[in-house]
Design a protein around this motif. Structure first.
Motif, mmCIF file in Angstrom:
data_model
loop_
_atom_site.group_PDB
_atom_site.id
_atom_site.type_symbol
_atom_site.label_atom_id
_atom_site.label_comp_id
_atom_site.label_asym_id
_atom_site.label_seq_id
_atom_site.Cartn_x
_atom_site.Cartn_y
_atom_site.Cartn_z
ATOM 1 N N TRP A 185 0.809 -1.218 0.000
ATOM 2 C CA TRP A 185 0.000 0.000 0.000
ATOM 3 C C TRP A 185 0.841 1.266 0.000
ATOM 4 O O TRP A 185 0.538 2.210 -0.745
ATOM 5 N N LEU B 149 2.033 1.735 -3.395
ATOM 6 C CA LEU B 149 0.917 2.056 -4.277
ATOM 7 C C LEU B 149 0.627 3.551 -4.252
ATOM 8 O O LEU B 149 0.399 4.179 -5.298
ATOM 9 N N GLY C 274 3.268 5.264 -6.073
ATOM 10 C CA GLY C 274 3.079 4.998 -7.498
ATOM 11 C C GLY C 274 1.989 5.855 -8.111
ATOM 12 O O GLY C 274 2.112 6.302 -9.255
ATOM 13 N N LEU C 275 0.921 6.095 -7.357
ATOM 14 C CA LEU C 275 -0.144 6.967 -7.854
ATOM 15 C C LEU C 275 0.372 8.388 -8.049
ATOM 16 O O LEU C 275 0.015 9.076 -9.012
ATOM 17 N N PHE D 173 -0.609 5.946 -14.981
ATOM 18 C CA PHE D 173 -0.822 5.460 -13.620
ATOM 19 C C PHE D 173 -0.316 4.025 -13.456
ATOM 20 O O PHE D 173 0.324 3.697 -12.447
ATOM 21 N N ILE E 284 2.717 3.019 -10.893
ATOM 22 C CA ILE E 284 2.489 2.040 -9.818
ATOM 23 C C ILE E 284 3.452 0.858 -9.953
ATOM 24 O O ILE E 284 4.067 0.421 -8.966
ATOM 25 N N GLN F 167 7.036 1.762 -8.876
ATOM 26 C CA GLN F 167 7.232 1.897 -7.434
ATOM 27 C C GLN F 167 7.073 0.567 -6.706
ATOM 28 O O GLN F 167 7.770 0.304 -5.722
ATOM 29 N N GLU F 168 6.171 -0.284 -7.171
ATOM 30 C CA GLU F 168 6.010 -1.584 -6.536
ATOM 31 C C GLU F 168 7.268 -2.440 -6.683
ATOM 32 O O GLU F 168 7.625 -3.203 -5.791
#
Length: 280
Positions: free
Chosen positions: A7, A10, A13-14, A253, A257, A260-261
Motif C-alpha cells: 500500500w 501504491l 506509485g499513484l 498510472f 504504480i 514503485q512496486e
C-alpha cells in the motif's frame, strides 16, 4: 516484498503516475494540435519549475504559481510561432530534431537559472512548495504528503477538463478540424493558426503546472530535472497513439504504480523498473 509495503508503494506509485499523466497529456495536446512530437515539453516544465522556486523567494506562493504558468505558456507559444509553425511542410524527422534541440536548449537555460540562483549547490529554496511540508494524510494505511496526493488528483482533473474542452466546445471542434484538415478548416472560417497557437500555449500551462507540483516535493534540483519523467509521459502517450487522453492517463498510472512496486522487490526485479517505460 512484504505485504505491508504494497500500500505505501501504491500511494507513491499513484503520485508518480500522476506526474507522468500530466506530462503525457501535454504531449498529446501538442500532437493533436499540430502533429508534433513535443520532446521539448521537459525543458518547458523544468524552466517553469525553477522559475517558480526562485519567485517564491520574492512573492507569495500563489502569485509565483500564476507567473510560472504564464512563463510556461509563453515559452511554448514562442516556440510554436517562431520555430515550429515554420516547419509545417518539413519532414517528421526535421520536426523531431528541432524539438530535441529546443528541449536541450531549454534544459541548458534551466541549468543556468539553477546556478545563478544558487539552487544547484543546495542554496535556500524559499517557500518552494504549494503545500506545507508537514501536512500529511493517511491513505490505504500509508502516510502521504499533500504534494503526493495533489499529483494524481490534478491528473484526473486535467483529463476531465481536457476531454470536455476537446469534445464538447467550439474550441475543441475547431482544434480537431484544424489538426485533421487545416485547408478545409480554413476555408470553413476556422482561424487555424490562432487555435493551434492557443493549444500550444495550453501545453506550456500543463508543463508548468506539472513542473510546479513536481518541484514542490523534490528534495533537490538538477539540470535534467523532469527529463526522465517526460520520457515516461511519452511512453504513456504512445499507448494512446498520441491522441487518446484516457489511455495516456491510464497507462501513466499503471506505469507509475509498477515502477514503485518493483522498488520493494529484491534484485534483479527492482532493477527492472527503469526499463518499464521503454518496454511499454
Amino acid at each position: 516484498m512484504s505485504a505491508a509495503l504494497v500500500w505505501p508503494f501504491l500511494v507513491i506509485g499513484l503520485s508518480t503516475g500522476g506526474l507522468y499523466a500530466l506530462l503525457g497529456c501535454g504531449v498529446v495536446l501538442a500532437y493533436r494540435a499540430s502533429g508534433y512530437l513535443h520532446i521539448a515539453h521537459a525543458g518547458v516544465a523544468m524552466v517553469s519549475a525553477v522559475a517558480f522556486v526562485v519567485l517564491t523567494r520574492h512573492m507569495p506562493v500563489g502569485f509565483a504559481l500564476v507567473v510560472a504558468v504564464v512563463i510556461g505558456g509563453g515559452i511554448t507559444t514562442a516556440l510554436y510561432r517562431l520555430v515550429f509553425a515554420r516547419l509545417e511542410q518539413s519532414t517528421m524527422a526535421a520536426k523531431v530534431v528541432v524539438s530535441v534541440a529546443s528541449g536541450v536548449g531549454l534544459q541548458a537555460l534551466g541549468g543556468i537559472l539553477l546556478v545563478n540562483s544558487g539552487l544547484l549547490e543546495g542554496g535556500s529554496r524559499g517557500a518552494g512548495s504549494l503545500f506545507p511540508e508537514t501536512t500529511r494524510y493517511t491513505v490505504f494505511g500509508a502516510s502521504a504528503s499533500a504534494q503526493q496526493l495533489a499529483l494524481p488528483v490534478a491528473a484526473v482533473g486535467v483529463l476531465v477538463v481536457m476531454q470536455y474542452l476537446l469534445h464538447h466546445t467550439d474550441v475543441g471542434l475547431a482544434l480537431r478540424a484544424s489538426s485533421q484538415n487545416p485547408l478545409s478548416a480554413s476555408l470553413a472560417g476556422v482561424p487555424s493558426r490562432r487555435v493551434t497557437t492557443a493549444a500550444w500555449a495550453g501545453t506550456g500551462v500543463l508543463a508548468a503546472f506539472a513542473g510546479v507540483l513536481a518541484v514542490s516535493s523534490a528534495s533537490f534540483l538538477i539540470p535534467t530535472f523532469l527529463f526522465a519523467e517526460t520520457i515516461r509521459g511519452l511512453a504513456a502517450a504512445l499507448t494512446g497513439a498520441f491522441v487518446n487522453l484516457k489511455r495516456t492517463v491510464l497507462a501513466a498510472f499503471v506505469l507509475g504504480i509498477l515502477e514503485q512496486e518493483l522498488v520493494g522487490f529484491s534484485a534483479p526485479w527492482n532493477a527492472m523498473r527503469g526499463a518499464l517505460s521503454f518496454a511499454l
